[in-house]
Motif scaffolding. Sequence first.
Motif, PDB file in Angstrom:
ATOM      1  N   ALA A 248      19.649  89.909  81.085  1.00 27.93           N
ATOM      2  CA  ALA A 248      18.625  90.901  80.737  1.00 27.93           C
ATOM      3  C   ALA A 248      17.600  90.306  79.778  1.00 27.93           C
ATOM      4  O   ALA A 248      16.388  90.552  79.903  1.00 27.93           O
ATOM      5  CB  ALA A 248      19.285  92.135  80.124  1.00 27.93           C
ATOM      6  N   ALA A 249      18.076  89.497  78.831  1.00 28.50           N
ATOM      7  CA  ALA A 249      17.163  88.866  77.876  1.00 28.50           C
ATOM      8  C   ALA A 249      16.238  87.877  78.578  1.00 28.50           C
ATOM      9  O   ALA A 249      15.027  87.841  78.314  1.00 28.50           O
ATOM     10  CB  ALA A 249      17.954  88.167  76.781  1.00 28.50           C
ATOM     11  N   VAL A 250      16.794  87.065  79.465  1.00 25.39           N
ATOM     12  CA  VAL A 250      15.978  86.090  80.191  1.00 25.39           C
ATOM     13  C   VAL A 250      14.912  86.807  81.017  1.00 25.39           C
ATOM     14  O   VAL A 250      13.740  86.399  81.035  1.00 25.39           O
ATOM     15  CB  VAL A 250      16.865  85.211  81.101  1.00 25.39           C
ATOM     16  N   GLU A 251      15.308  87.866  81.692  1.00 28.65           N
ATOM     17  CA  GLU A 251      14.340  88.605  82.509  1.00 28.65           C
ATOM     18  C   GLU A 251      13.230  89.198  81.642  1.00 28.65           C
ATOM     19  O   GLU A 251      12.059  89.226  82.050  1.00 28.65           O
ATOM     20  CB  GLU A 251      15.063  89.685  83.300  1.00 28.65           C
ATOM     21  N   ASN A 252      13.576  89.646  80.449  1.00 28.64           N
ATOM     22  CA  ASN A 252      12.554  90.158  79.535  1.00 28.64           C
ATOM     23  C   ASN A 252      11.587  89.053  79.104  1.00 28.64           C
ATOM     24  O   ASN A 252      10.370  89.272  79.028  1.00 28.64           O
ATOM     25  CB  ASN A 252      13.205  90.788  78.308  1.00 28.64           C
ATOM     26  N   LEU A 254      10.877  86.341  80.766  1.00 23.73           N
ATOM     27  CA  LEU A 254      10.069  85.946  81.913  1.00 23.73           C
ATOM     28  C   LEU A 254       8.971  86.973  82.199  1.00 23.73           C
ATOM     29  O   LEU A 254       7.876  86.611  82.635  1.00 23.73           O
ATOM     30  CB  LEU A 254      10.960  85.761  83.144  1.00 23.73           C
ATOM     31  N   ALA A 255       9.286  88.251  81.968  1.00 26.78           N
ATOM     32  CA  ALA A 255       8.265  89.283  82.141  1.00 26.78           C
ATOM     33  C   ALA A 255       7.167  89.139  81.093  1.00 26.78           C
ATOM     34  O   ALA A 255       5.979  89.356  81.370  1.00 26.78           O
ATOM     35  CB  ALA A 255       8.910  90.662  82.059  1.00 26.78           C
ATOM     36  N   SER A 259       4.719  82.236  82.492  1.00 26.16           N
ATOM     37  CA  SER A 259       4.496  80.789  82.523  1.00 26.16           C
ATOM     38  C   SER A 259       5.789  79.991  82.410  1.00 26.16           C
ATOM     39  O   SER A 259       5.817  78.793  82.730  1.00 26.16           O
ATOM     40  CB  SER A 259       3.552  80.383  81.384  1.00 26.16           C
ATOM     41  N   ILE A 260       6.866  80.614  81.950  1.00 26.65           N
ATOM     42  CA  ILE A 260       8.144  79.902  81.783  1.00 26.65           C
ATOM     43  C   ILE A 260       8.691  79.482  83.145  1.00 26.65           C
ATOM     44  O   ILE A 260       8.851  80.304  84.044  1.00 26.65           O
ATOM     45  CB  ILE A 260       9.170  80.782  81.043  1.00 26.65           C
TER      46      ILE A 260
END
Length: 382
Positions: A248-252, A254-255, A259-260
Motif C-alpha cells: 500500500a505504501a509503495v502504491e501511494n 508511485l501515485a 517518475s519512480i
Amino acid sequence: MEKGQGRWTRLLRRGIALFLATVTVWVLSLTADIGAAAGTFRTLAESPTFVSAALRAELGDLPAEDQGLTGWQRLILGQSPSLSAGIGRGETGGDEEAAEEVEGEPDDPEDPENLPEVTAAPEDIVGKTLLPVNGDGYDAAQGVYIENRPGLALDVAALAEAQLTLSLPEEGPQVLIVHTHGSEAYTPDGGDTYVATGECRTTDTTKSVVRVGDEIAKVLTEMGLTVVHDTGLYDYPEYNGAYDRSLAAVENWLAQYPSIQVVLDVHRDALIGADGTVYKPITTINGEKCAQVMLVMGSNALYDHPNWLENLSLAVKVQKEMNTLWPTLARPIGLRENRYNQQTAPGAMLVEIGSHGNTLQEALAAARMFARALGAVLLEYQ
C-alpha cells in the motif's frame, strides 16, 4: 490431469532425493582429503536423521529446526540448491494442490519473525563466504548464478544481454527504497547497540536495515540519481501482513511520483544452524570486512507478475556489475515463487544485505558497494 502430473512428479522426486544428497556430498568431498571423504560418506549413510532430512528437504518438508541435524549436515544440505529449494516451501504453496489453497500473498517464509536467541559474541559467529563451487543446481551464464526454486525456464545469457524497457526520467524521483521488514537488525557490536524488540530486531532505525537503506540512498544520490527513502516500519508492532502494508505504501509513493521506476526493498537474511550456531555471509574487500549481498527475485509461479523477467534481467545486470567490481560480494540470485511486491515497477528488486549474524558496520560496507554497482547499471538507463 495437471494434478496427476504433479503427483507423478513428486513420486519421481522421492526416488532421486537420496541420490541428490549423495552427489552433493561427493562434490564437496572432491576438495577434501580422500580418507575424510570416505568417512563422510560412511557417517552420512549411517545417519537416518540425515537421510530422512535429505528426502524431506527435497520434498519441501524440512522444518527450520532440522529435526536434530548437526551444523555440518545442515550446511551440506544448504549447499545443494536441488535439496534446499524445498526448505520453507510448505508455507508458500510449492505444489499444485497447495497453490490452490493460498489466499492472498504470504509474508516471506525465509525471513522469520522470531529468531532463536543469539548468545554468541560477534567474534564467535561463524563467517562463511557463500559462493557456488560449480554450476550444478543453478541456472548460470556469464558468471551469474540463479538458484531457480520454482524451476521456471530461464536463459540467463539472454537475461544478461536483454535491453530493458526501464527508462529513468530526468525530472522527479527515480528510485524508491522501502523496508517491508524495517525492524530487522544485526548483531550488536561495539557502539552499534540498540533496544531490542525481538532477536536482532529494533524500532531504532539508526541501527536497523533502515540505516542500511540510508547508506544506499546516500551513494545513489552522490552518483546523480534521485531517491525517495521510505523509513516506515511495516512489520511493527504487527509482523503478519507486512507485505500488504508495504505494498500500500509503495502504491501511494508511485501515485505521488509516477517518475519512480525502481523500487528497492532492503532486508537482511537470517542463517542459523540446527544446533543454534549463528552464521554470517562475509568477505573481505580491499582489507575491509564486508557482509555479502543477495538479490531475491519474485516470479509468476504462484501469482500474476507480468514483468518478472524484466525485474530479473535488471537483477542479472546488477549481479554482473557486482561480480566485476567485487567478485566475492554477491551470493547467487534467489528466484522464488512469491512476488515480494515486485509487480509494482519495472525495476523492482528485493536485496538482502548480510544476515542477522553480521554487524551493522559489515552491512554498511556491503550497502555502499552494492549501491555503487546498482547505480552504475541504472545510469545506463537515465
